[in-house]
Write a protein that holds these residues in place. Sequence first.
Motif: not given
Length: 308
Positions: A171-177, A188-209
């Motif tokens: 894994n990539c030590y940056v993206h798993i952080e 929660e702070e920016h409820p209307n802003a789309p989340i754009v994530a790199h696929p090196e992120c974990t599944r738990a993060v990707r599912m929010l994107a």
Amino acid sequence: MTPLQEKILQLKKEKNAVILAHNYQLKEIQEVADHVGDSLGLSYQARETSANIIVFCGVHFMAETAKIVNPTRKVLIPDLDAGCSLSDSCPPERLAEYLQQHQHKNYYVVAYINCSAGVKALSDVICTSGNAEKIVRRVPSDRNILFVPDQNLGEWVQDRTGRHMTMWQGNCYVHIEFTHASISRIREEHPNAPIVAHPECTRAVRMLADEVCSTEKMVHYCRDHPSDTFIIVTESGMLHRLRRELPHKHFIPGPTELCACADCRYMKMNTLEKLAATLETESPEIILEETLRQRALIPIERMLDWSR
Ligand code: 13P
Ligand code: SF4
């Protein structure tokens, strides 16, 4: 432009050099580059350039890839120690041993470009985050796939293609952080802003994107999307690229548990000072043994053909 940036531009002209910079490079380096892009785009640029010298402002495997695809050019990197934790997680000797132990599986090895020339030489095809799905769909259906070295990118492709793959546990030590909790808080702070994530992120993060894609595709997604604010979940350099290309839009870095944004310490080893010295001295240079280079070229060429 600062005087140092002017000097770099002058040296570049005198030496007929091209500066290729990854999207994660410092803002001041991106500003003097001829091309700023992701791993896939920069591989094409490296292959097609007619410049005598390629200065690759990125990490070692990227500069090495440039040398593999364009061996007659002198390929320089401002800091030879700019490595990659993901590439390091799969040493060629360990991969060779694994393949030897699992010969009965007759694996088709798909390697993410974030790996050494030694690993590329043991692979059947290379992919980047920009074309991974397309590449995996082209692998003959009767073959078992071993995907190296990024487990997270591999899982993402597996989910999208439905194609079972055995994953190398890198894994990539940056993206798993980035964590589910840290990204949920910023949402929660920016409820209307789309989340754009790199696929090196974990599944738990990707599912929010709202979108998971390569760094280059992030530019296209944000350009074409009607929203004017986005949460960007990848290395912080990407924010410079987005702000330069889309100055009327607003970009918020995805936070980790500890920091407001994430920096790759390897990407940030390249500085303007080192870039100027590299152009002046024409070093450090990427040198590759020719047999290894030729073997590593085969899966890269296959990728470049398959992703056209
Ligand atoms: P991209 O090819 O999407 O730019 O990714 C490269 C990288 O190193 C991500 O950490
Ligand atoms: Fe490697 Fe991660 Fe840095 Fe990309 S961000 S170069 S994958 S350590």
